[in-house]
Design a protein around this motif. Sequence first.
Motif, PDB file in Angstrom:
ATOM      1  N   SER A 141       0.887  -1.157  -0.054  1.00 47.88           N
ATOM      2  CA  SER A 141       0.045  -0.143  -0.058  1.00 47.88           C
ATOM      3  C   SER A 141       0.762   1.302  -0.055  1.00 47.88           C
ATOM      4  CB  SER A 141      -0.759  -0.044   1.227  1.00 47.88           C
ATOM      5  OG  SER A 141      -0.130   0.318   2.305  1.00 47.88           O
ATOM      6  N   GLN A 142       0.482   2.227  -0.517  1.00 45.84           N
ATOM      7  CA  GLN A 142       0.950   3.573  -0.513  1.00 45.84           C
ATOM      8  C   GLN A 142       1.290   3.967   0.934  1.00 45.84           C
ATOM      9  OE1 GLN A 142       1.196   5.841  -3.782  1.00 45.84           O
ATOM     10  NE2 GLN A 142      -1.279   6.024  -4.121  1.00 45.84           N
ATOM     11  N   GLU A 143       0.505   3.853   1.722  1.00 41.72           N
ATOM     12  CA  GLU A 143       0.482   4.232   3.209  1.00 41.72           C
ATOM     13  C   GLU A 143       1.805   3.762   3.914  1.00 41.72           C
ATOM     14  OE1 GLU A 143      -2.112   3.423   1.815  1.00 41.72           O
ATOM     15  OE2 GLU A 143      -3.979   4.446   2.657  1.00 41.72           O
ATOM     16  N   ALA A 144       1.854   2.162   3.545  1.00 43.94           N
ATOM     17  CA  ALA A 144       2.961   1.617   4.135  1.00 43.94           C
ATOM     18  C   ALA A 144       4.299   2.248   3.382  1.00 43.94           C
ATOM     19  CB  ALA A 144       2.889  -0.073   3.888  1.00 43.94           C
ATOM     20  N   ALA A 145       4.221   2.281   2.146  1.00 45.43           N
ATOM     21  CA  ALA A 145       5.434   2.668   1.412  1.00 45.43           C
ATOM     22  C   ALA A 145       5.908   4.155   1.723  1.00 45.43           C
ATOM     23  CB  ALA A 145       5.326   2.714  -0.047  1.00 45.43           C
ATOM     24  N   VAL A 146       4.980   4.880   2.242  1.00 42.50           N
ATOM     25  CA  VAL A 146       5.462   6.434   2.469  1.00 42.50           C
ATOM     26  C   VAL A 146       5.930   6.363   3.937  1.00 42.50           C
ATOM     27  CG1 VAL A 146       3.157   7.313   3.290  1.00 42.50           C
ATOM     28  CG2 VAL A 146       5.067   8.788   1.907  1.00 42.50           C
ATOM     29  N   MET A 147       5.718   5.433   4.692  1.00 44.25           N
ATOM     30  CA  MET A 147       6.109   5.340   6.095  1.00 44.25           C
ATOM     31  C   MET A 147       7.501   4.768   6.018  1.00 44.25           C
ATOM     32  SD  MET A 147       4.127   6.445   8.539  1.00 44.25           S
ATOM     33  CE  MET A 147       3.575   7.883   7.289  1.00 44.25           C
ATOM     34  N   ILE A 148       8.101   4.164   4.951  1.00 45.01           N
ATOM     35  CA  ILE A 148       9.458   3.453   4.990  1.00 45.01           C
ATOM     36  C   ILE A 148      10.388   4.509   4.785  1.00 45.01           C
ATOM     37  CG2 ILE A 148      10.956   2.175   3.471  1.00 45.01           C
ATOM     38  CD1 ILE A 148       8.690   0.196   2.855  1.00 45.01           C
ATOM     39  N   VAL A 149      10.144   5.670   4.053  1.00 42.55           N
ATOM     40  CA  VAL A 149      11.168   6.421   3.309  1.00 42.55           C
ATOM     41  C   VAL A 149      11.782   7.354   4.584  1.00 42.55           C
ATOM     42  CG1 VAL A 149       9.841   6.724   1.231  1.00 42.55           C
ATOM     43  CG2 VAL A 149       9.594   8.361   2.839  1.00 42.55           C
ATOM     44  N   ASP A 150      11.318   7.684   5.590  1.00 39.78           N
ATOM     45  CA  ASP A 150      11.679   8.373   6.976  1.00 39.78           C
ATOM     46  C   ASP A 150      11.725   7.718   7.977  1.00 39.78           C
ATOM     47  OD1 ASP A 150      13.076  10.344   8.513  1.00 39.78           O
ATOM     48  OD2 ASP A 150      11.885  12.200   7.725  1.00 39.78           O
ATOM     49  N   MET A 151      10.387   7.664   8.564  1.00 34.22           N
ATOM     50  CA  MET A 151       9.805   6.972   9.769  1.00 34.22           C
ATOM     51  C   MET A 151      10.802   5.475  10.092  1.00 34.22           C
ATOM     52  SD  MET A 151       8.249   9.275  10.917  1.00 34.22           S
ATOM     53  CE  MET A 151       9.440  10.257  10.045  1.00 34.22           C
ATOM     54  N   LEU A 152      10.435   4.421   9.095  1.00 37.20           N
ATOM     55  CA  LEU A 152      11.129   3.365   9.381  1.00 37.20           C
ATOM     56  C   LEU A 152      12.714   3.482   9.325  1.00 37.20           C
ATOM     57  CD1 LEU A 152       9.291   0.325   7.887  1.00 37.20           C
ATOM     58  CD2 LEU A 152       9.244   1.184  10.241  1.00 37.20           C
ATOM     59  N   SER A 153      13.237   4.203   8.368  1.00 33.04           N
ATOM     60  CA  SER A 153      14.420   4.192   8.010  1.00 33.04           C
ATOM     61  C   SER A 153      15.097   4.887   9.381  1.00 33.04           C
ATOM     62  CB  SER A 153      14.855   5.019   6.712  1.00 33.04           C
ATOM     63  OG  SER A 153      16.118   4.657   6.414  1.00 33.04           O
ATOM     64  N   THR A 154      14.844   6.085   9.760  1.00 35.13           N
ATOM     65  CA  THR A 154      15.332   6.800  10.759  1.00 35.13           C
ATOM     66  C   THR A 154      15.045   5.761  12.254  1.00 35.13           C
ATOM     67  OG1 THR A 154      14.721   8.695   9.941  1.00 35.13           O
ATOM     68  CG2 THR A 154      15.130   8.836  12.176  1.00 35.13           C
ATOM     69  N   VAL A 178       8.792   8.274  14.777  1.00 39.96           N
ATOM     70  CA  VAL A 178      10.385   7.757  14.826  1.00 39.96           C
ATOM     71  C   VAL A 178      10.451   6.833  15.992  1.00 39.96           C
ATOM     72  CG1 VAL A 178      12.592   8.791  14.792  1.00 39.96           C
ATOM     73  CG2 VAL A 178      10.658  10.032  13.597  1.00 39.96           C
ATOM     74  N   GLY A 179      10.056   7.211  17.069  1.00 36.69           N
ATOM     75  CA  GLY A 179      10.282   6.443  18.131  1.00 36.69           C
ATOM     76  C   GLY A 179       9.511   4.884  18.276  1.00 36.69           C
ATOM     77  N   LEU A 180       8.340   5.038  17.708  1.00 40.62           N
ATOM     78  CA  LEU A 180       7.877   3.790  17.419  1.00 40.62           C
ATOM     79  C   LEU A 180       8.532   2.845  16.580  1.00 40.62           C
ATOM     80  CD1 LEU A 180       4.022   5.051  17.380  1.00 40.62           C
ATOM     81  CD2 LEU A 180       4.943   3.587  19.110  1.00 40.62           C
ATOM     82  N   SER A 181       9.080   3.459  15.433  1.00 35.70           N
ATOM     83  CA  SER A 181       9.696   2.501  14.546  1.00 35.70           C
ATOM     84  C   SER A 181      10.994   2.000  15.038  1.00 35.70           C
ATOM     85  CB  SER A 181      10.200   3.653  13.286  1.00 35.70           C
ATOM     86  OG  SER A 181       8.970   3.921  12.517  1.00 35.70           O
ATOM     87  N   ALA A 182      11.694   2.893  16.102  1.00 36.60           N
ATOM     88  CA  ALA A 182      12.724   2.448  17.009  1.00 36.60           C
ATOM     89  C   ALA A 182      12.323   1.290  17.772  1.00 36.60           C
ATOM     90  CB  ALA A 182      13.295   3.542  17.744  1.00 36.60           C
ATOM     91  N   ILE A 295      25.717   8.360  19.994  1.00 37.26           N
ATOM     92  CA  ILE A 295      25.928   8.217  18.507  1.00 37.26           C
ATOM     93  C   ILE A 295      24.806   9.054  17.871  1.00 37.26           C
ATOM     94  CG2 ILE A 295      26.030   6.578  16.677  1.00 37.26           C
ATOM     95  CD1 ILE A 295      26.729   4.582  19.341  1.00 37.26           C
ATOM     96  N   THR A 296      24.943   9.806  16.758  1.00 34.70           N
ATOM     97  CA  THR A 296      24.235  10.564  16.006  1.00 34.70           C
ATOM     98  C   THR A 296      24.106   9.809  14.418  1.00 34.70           C
ATOM     99  OG1 THR A 296      25.794  12.112  15.232  1.00 34.70           O
ATOM    100  CG2 THR A 296      24.831  12.525  17.466  1.00 34.70           C
ATOM    101  N   GLY A 297      22.950  10.203  14.071  1.00 40.70           N
ATOM    102  CA  GLY A 297      22.843   9.616  12.694  1.00 40.70           C
ATOM    103  C   GLY A 297      21.822  10.409  11.867  1.00 40.70           C
ATOM    104  N   LEU A 298      21.784  10.625  10.614  1.00 45.09           N
ATOM    105  CA  LEU A 298      20.597  11.281   9.780  1.00 45.09           C
ATOM    106  C   LEU A 298      19.985   9.852   9.277  1.00 45.09           C
ATOM    107  CD1 LEU A 298      19.162  13.624   8.596  1.00 45.09           C
ATOM    108  CD2 LEU A 298      20.759  13.624   6.707  1.00 45.09           C
ATOM    109  N   CYS A 299      18.719   9.884   8.957  1.00 45.15           N
ATOM    110  CA  CYS A 299      17.981   8.779   8.415  1.00 45.15           C
ATOM    111  C   CYS A 299      18.938   8.299   7.058  1.00 45.15           C
ATOM    112  CB  CYS A 299      16.729   9.252   7.841  1.00 45.15           C
ATOM    113  SG  CYS A 299      15.674   8.417   6.767  1.00 45.15           S
ATOM    114  N   PRO A 300      19.058   7.122   7.360  1.00 49.40           N
ATOM    115  CA  PRO A 300      19.674   6.321   5.745  1.00 49.40           C
ATOM    116  C   PRO A 300      18.717   6.362   4.587  1.00 49.40           C
ATOM    117  CG  PRO A 300      19.716   4.995   7.777  1.00 49.40           C
ATOM    118  CD  PRO A 300      18.760   5.987   8.289  1.00 49.40           C
TER     119      PRO A 300
END
Length: 356
Positions: A141-154, A178-182, A295-300
């Motif tokens: 789904s588009q909803e799932a995909a658009v959550m991947i690009v930043d939220m899940l990746s970060t 972001v925290g939920l994805s973590a 440790i710091t990091g920007l979304c891969p």
Amino acid sequence: MKGFAMLKIGEVGWIEKDRPKCGPRDAIVRPTALAPCTSDVHTVWEGAIGDRHNMILGHEAVGIVDEVGSEVKDFKPGDRVIVPAITPDWDSEACQRGFPSQTGGACGGWKYSNFKDGVFGEYFHVNLADNNLAILPEGMSQEAAVMIVDMLSTGFMGAENAAIELGATVAVLGIGAVGLSAIAGAKLKGAGRIFAVGTRPISVEVAKQYGATDIVSYKDGDTADQILEKTNGEGVDAVVVAGGHSEILLDAFKMAKAGSKIANINYFGKGQGEKDTVPIPRVDWGFGMADKDLITGLCPGGRTRMERLADLVTYERVDPTLMVTHTFKGFDKIEEALLLMREKPRDLIKPVVLLE
Ligand code: NAD
Ligand code: ZN
């Protein structure tokens, strides 16, 4: 073309711009689903990255390829694609050293709504299409995909950077998307006990579904004290910082054991009297000698990262749609979705705007 933009610090609006031009290795994409990010809120209303004039906002999109440059091999017009929020220059020196998100200076892989127009336009530009696009898998789904690009990746980067070992005790501070994805990432990495620190009931519900074993409210007293008490004074092996103001680092260092990793994925803005420095507690940091690493990091970003995260969704390791609480239909709804992200009502985790 039309785009929803930051006009200046504190002001947003619709503007007209030329359609972006496609270089030989690039693509032009038409968005089909978009999501606003808390980072857009920091950018506009806190001026966190400095002033920007008439810059189209947004960095979370899936879409359809409209045009490709002459040297693009793997994508063609009509392909449905996932577009990472971070689109590095893959031939840069920072990439060769293994830090693609930091190309061309700190956070330089973050181009959309930072150094160039973002994705909240009728069309947007993708540099190095073969390296920075991924095909939207059949059936996703588009909803799932658009959550991947930043939220899940970060969020997953937070779990990765925290070097979580099997059975480790982890605390995730802040349970927006972001925290939920973590939390989901910490579970996949094999954490034993996972403390979720937050209050929004909807987020607490999803935190449990993603694997949180203990919920702690930072409004019920000092977060670190609560977690130290629940761990018999030992603290945690890993901390992921995914919300709050800079003082949240005081909590993180206080609850962290010797040998722990504190993975910060939070964006320290300049709202509410924030300073240009962030505090680290001297004593809890063992006077600088406690073996507690920040440790710091920007979304891969990039294609491979998107393809791997898509596999985690396809093979049902994680369901990112649990974080989508509000769905809007139509390009014009971007404004409403962004303002909602700024306001953060109690029933919101993440809004998505579907364009088709
Ligand atoms: P969010 O605002 O939805 O969630 C953060 C939550 O933390 C909020 O609910 C807030 O109330 C809560 N909070 C405040 N003080 C707290 C405290 N002391 N302890 C625990 N929780 C506290 O935000 P989000 O969309 O989940 O994003 C989180 C952060 O990550 C933002 O700063 C965002 O800009 C940043 N971000 C970073 C990257 C990156 O690449 N590193 C990418 C995307 C977003
Ligand atoms: Zn973002």
